[in-house]
Design an enzyme around this catalytic site. Structure first.
Site, PDB file in Angstrom:
ATOM      1  N   TYR A   1       0.860  -1.188   0.000  1.00 19.40           N
ATOM      2  CA  TYR A   1       0.000   0.000   0.000  1.00 19.40           C
ATOM      3  C   TYR A   1       0.896   1.237   0.000  1.00 19.40           C
ATOM      4  CZ  TYR A   1      -3.429   3.157   2.239  1.00 19.40           C
ATOM      5  OH  TYR A   1      -4.264   4.186   2.571  1.00 19.40           O
TER       6      TYR A   1
ATOM      7  N   ASP B   1       0.577  -7.258   6.434  1.00 20.29           N
ATOM      8  CA  ASP B   1      -0.674  -6.513   6.276  1.00 20.29           C
ATOM      9  C   ASP B   1      -1.650  -7.489   5.628  1.00 20.29           C
ATOM     10  OD1 ASP B   1      -2.818  -5.001   5.357  1.00 20.29           O
ATOM     11  OD2 ASP B   1      -1.589  -3.281   4.791  1.00 20.29           O
TER      12      ASP B   1
ATOM     13  N   LYS C   1     -11.563  -1.393   6.553  1.00 20.59           N
ATOM     14  CA  LYS C   1     -12.104  -2.090   5.368  1.00 20.59           C
ATOM     15  C   LYS C   1     -13.129  -3.128   5.819  1.00 20.59           C
ATOM     16  CE  LYS C   1      -8.884   0.287   3.317  1.00 20.59           C
ATOM     17  NZ  LYS C   1      -9.192   1.650   2.961  1.00 20.59           N
TER      18      LYS C   1
HETATM   19  C1  LIG Z   1      -3.837  -2.820   2.142  1.00 22.64           C
HETATM   20  C2  LIG Z   1      -4.111  -1.624   2.983  1.00 22.64           C
HETATM   21  N1  LIG Z   1      -3.494  -1.514   4.158  1.00 22.64           N
HETATM   22  C3  LIG Z   1      -3.691  -0.442   4.954  1.00 22.64           C
HETATM   23  C4  LIG Z   1      -4.542   0.579   4.583  1.00 22.64           C
HETATM   24  C5  LIG Z   1      -4.668   1.773   5.483  1.00 22.64           C
HETATM   25  O1  LIG Z   1      -5.877   1.827   6.144  1.00 22.64           O
HETATM   26  P1  LIG Z   1      -6.426   3.220   6.718  1.00 22.64           P
HETATM   27  O2  LIG Z   1      -6.992   3.959   5.553  1.00 22.64           O
HETATM   28  O3  LIG Z   1      -7.412   2.831   7.744  1.00 22.64           O
HETATM   29  O4  LIG Z   1      -5.253   3.958   7.287  1.00 22.64           O
HETATM   30  C6  LIG Z   1      -5.206   0.503   3.372  1.00 22.64           C
HETATM   31  C7  LIG Z   1      -6.127   1.588   2.959  1.00 22.64           C
HETATM   32  O5  LIG Z   1      -6.554   1.673   1.832  1.00 22.64           O
HETATM   33  C8  LIG Z   1      -4.982  -0.614   2.539  1.00 22.64           C
HETATM   34  O6  LIG Z   1      -5.576  -0.728   1.343  1.00 22.64           O
END
Ligand SMILES: Cc1ncc(COP(=O)(O)O)c(C=O)c1O
Length: 397
Positions: free
Chosen positions: A116, A189, A214
């Protein structure tokens, strides 16, 4: 939730989702642990205050609401108890907390090149200011080639599988084993699979991260993150979490717990609809190929089959090269698919994805990312079909 007696059959994850973290007798019979908004928690005596004899001492540390959520996530992740899970105000802050509980100045870390993008920025900018060097590896790398990248100072391996834009899979177990041999920690992740479909701690990871924003919360109205640790990493994680002053906000924790109760139903539907849309897109001439780990056409489909017990509703597709005008005609006219920078909610989304890296060995084209929501698949397919017809009608040639 009370642990089943050793002789009792192990409960399924849907049952656990319905029962974990609940304590009706402590809340006047209420099925759901109520929303506690509390910074200050009072003690009845000086002795009780000095002894800190109970779990709830200060709102940032724990309330009955955040404890119930931590307990539920810990149980799903396969961790021992709620103390192995910390909450953070977003998925990204959970990622930075996880990384900071492992690295120190002078370390070298290996990060999947498919992560990400804000994770990458945290490594490239924040960690580099701290004197931590980040090196990226091919997100489809095999254990042997990754092993050669470890150095004396490599402290961390960071995985995201599948990559959330380009959908490469990693053999988490084999890669975590390589990291362990080099005395490095592994963080994964795992937002895509959720702990329903993959449990990183059971495959050798030391820390498992969820952007609960999510699927765990699932309703596009909540921002939250979690990190769950093995027993060996629990103290380092909670120390870093405390020192950074992180916590899961009360309302968000309550909303996430509410969402979690239906996670197994939602994930089954996201999976089914996602696959239906992916198969439909594979049949269309405008699409060069579809990137969905649960389709046999995916390069690493076998890894997904071996390790995961299900698939999320998020996948990619590469459109044959196309002009911006045709793309706008498709996107701007969608009836059901929204355009937004997120996923994991009940609604379907369509975006153009712009990864930092070229897709390994794939032909050029425009990468789009689809999130299959909980609508009727036939309606979504109709919307996509009409969109692709508009794309073709507006293309030269
Ligand atoms: C794979 C992944 N990890 C982490 C995140 C981060 O999440 P947050 O938006 O709650 O910070 C996202 C957000 O799109 C994501 O797609």
């Amino acid at each position: 939730m009370k642990e089943p007696k050793p002789s009792a059959p192990r409960l399924g994850s849907a049952t656990r989702l319905a029962h974990a973290g609940r304590e009706s007798s402590a809340h006047h019979g209420a099925v759901n642990v109520p929303l506690y908004r509390a910074s200050t928690l009072l003690f009845p005596t000086l002795k009780a205050m000095r002894d800190r004899a109970r779990a709830f001492t200060y709102g940032r540390k724990l309330t009955p609401t955040t404890k119930a959520l931590a307990e539920t996530i810990a149980e799903l992740e396969g961790a021992e108890d709620y103390r192995h899970t910390v909450l953070a105000p977003s998925g990204l802050s959970a990622i930075s907390c996880a990384i900071l509980s492992v690295v120190k100045s002078g370390d070298h870390i290996l990060v999947s090149d498919g992560v990400y993008n804000p994770t990458r920025l945290f490594c490239d900018e924040f960690l580099s200011r701290m004197g931590v060097e980040t090196e990226y590896f091919d997100p489809a790398a095999r254990a042997e080639s990754l092993s050669a990248m470890f150095r004396e100072k490599t402290a961390l391996l960071f995985l995201e599988s599948p990559s959330s834009l380009t959908f490469e899979m990693q053999d988490a177990g084999a890669l975590a084993e390589v990291a362990r041999r080099h005395r490095a920690r592994t963080i994964m992740d795992n937002t895509w699979a959720t702990p329903l479909f993959f449990r990183p701690l059971l495959h050798g990871a030391d820390l498992s991260v969820q952007a609960a924003t999510k699927y765990l919360s699932g309703h596009s109205d909540t921002l939250l993150g979690s990190v769950t640790a093995t027993s060996a990493m629990r103290r380092a994680l909670s120390r870093t979490h405390r020192q950074l002053g992180l916590c899961g906000p009360a309302d968000e924790a309550y909303m996430t717990l509410r969402g979690l109760r239906t996670l197994s139903l939602r994930m089954a539907r996201h999976q089914e609809t996602g696959l239906a849309l992916a198969r439909f897109l594979e049949s269309r001439a405008e699409i060069s190929h579809v990137l969905h780990p649960a389709l046999p056409s995916h390069r690493q489909h076998e890894l997904w089959r071996r390790d995961f017990s299900g698939a999320a509703g998020l996948f990619g597709a590469v459109l044959n090269p196309v002009e911006e005008r045709a793309l706008s005609a498709m996107f701007d006219g969608m009836r059901l698919f929204g355009m937004g920078y997120s996923w994991g909610g009940f609604e379907s989304l369509l975006t153009v994805a712009e990864p930092d890296r070229a897709l390994t060995g794939e032909a050029e084209g425009v990468l789009i990312r689809i999130h299959a929501g909980l609508e009727d698949a036939s309606d979504l397919i109709e919307d996509l079909a009409a969109g692709l017809d508009r794309l073709s009608a507006n293309s030269n040639g």
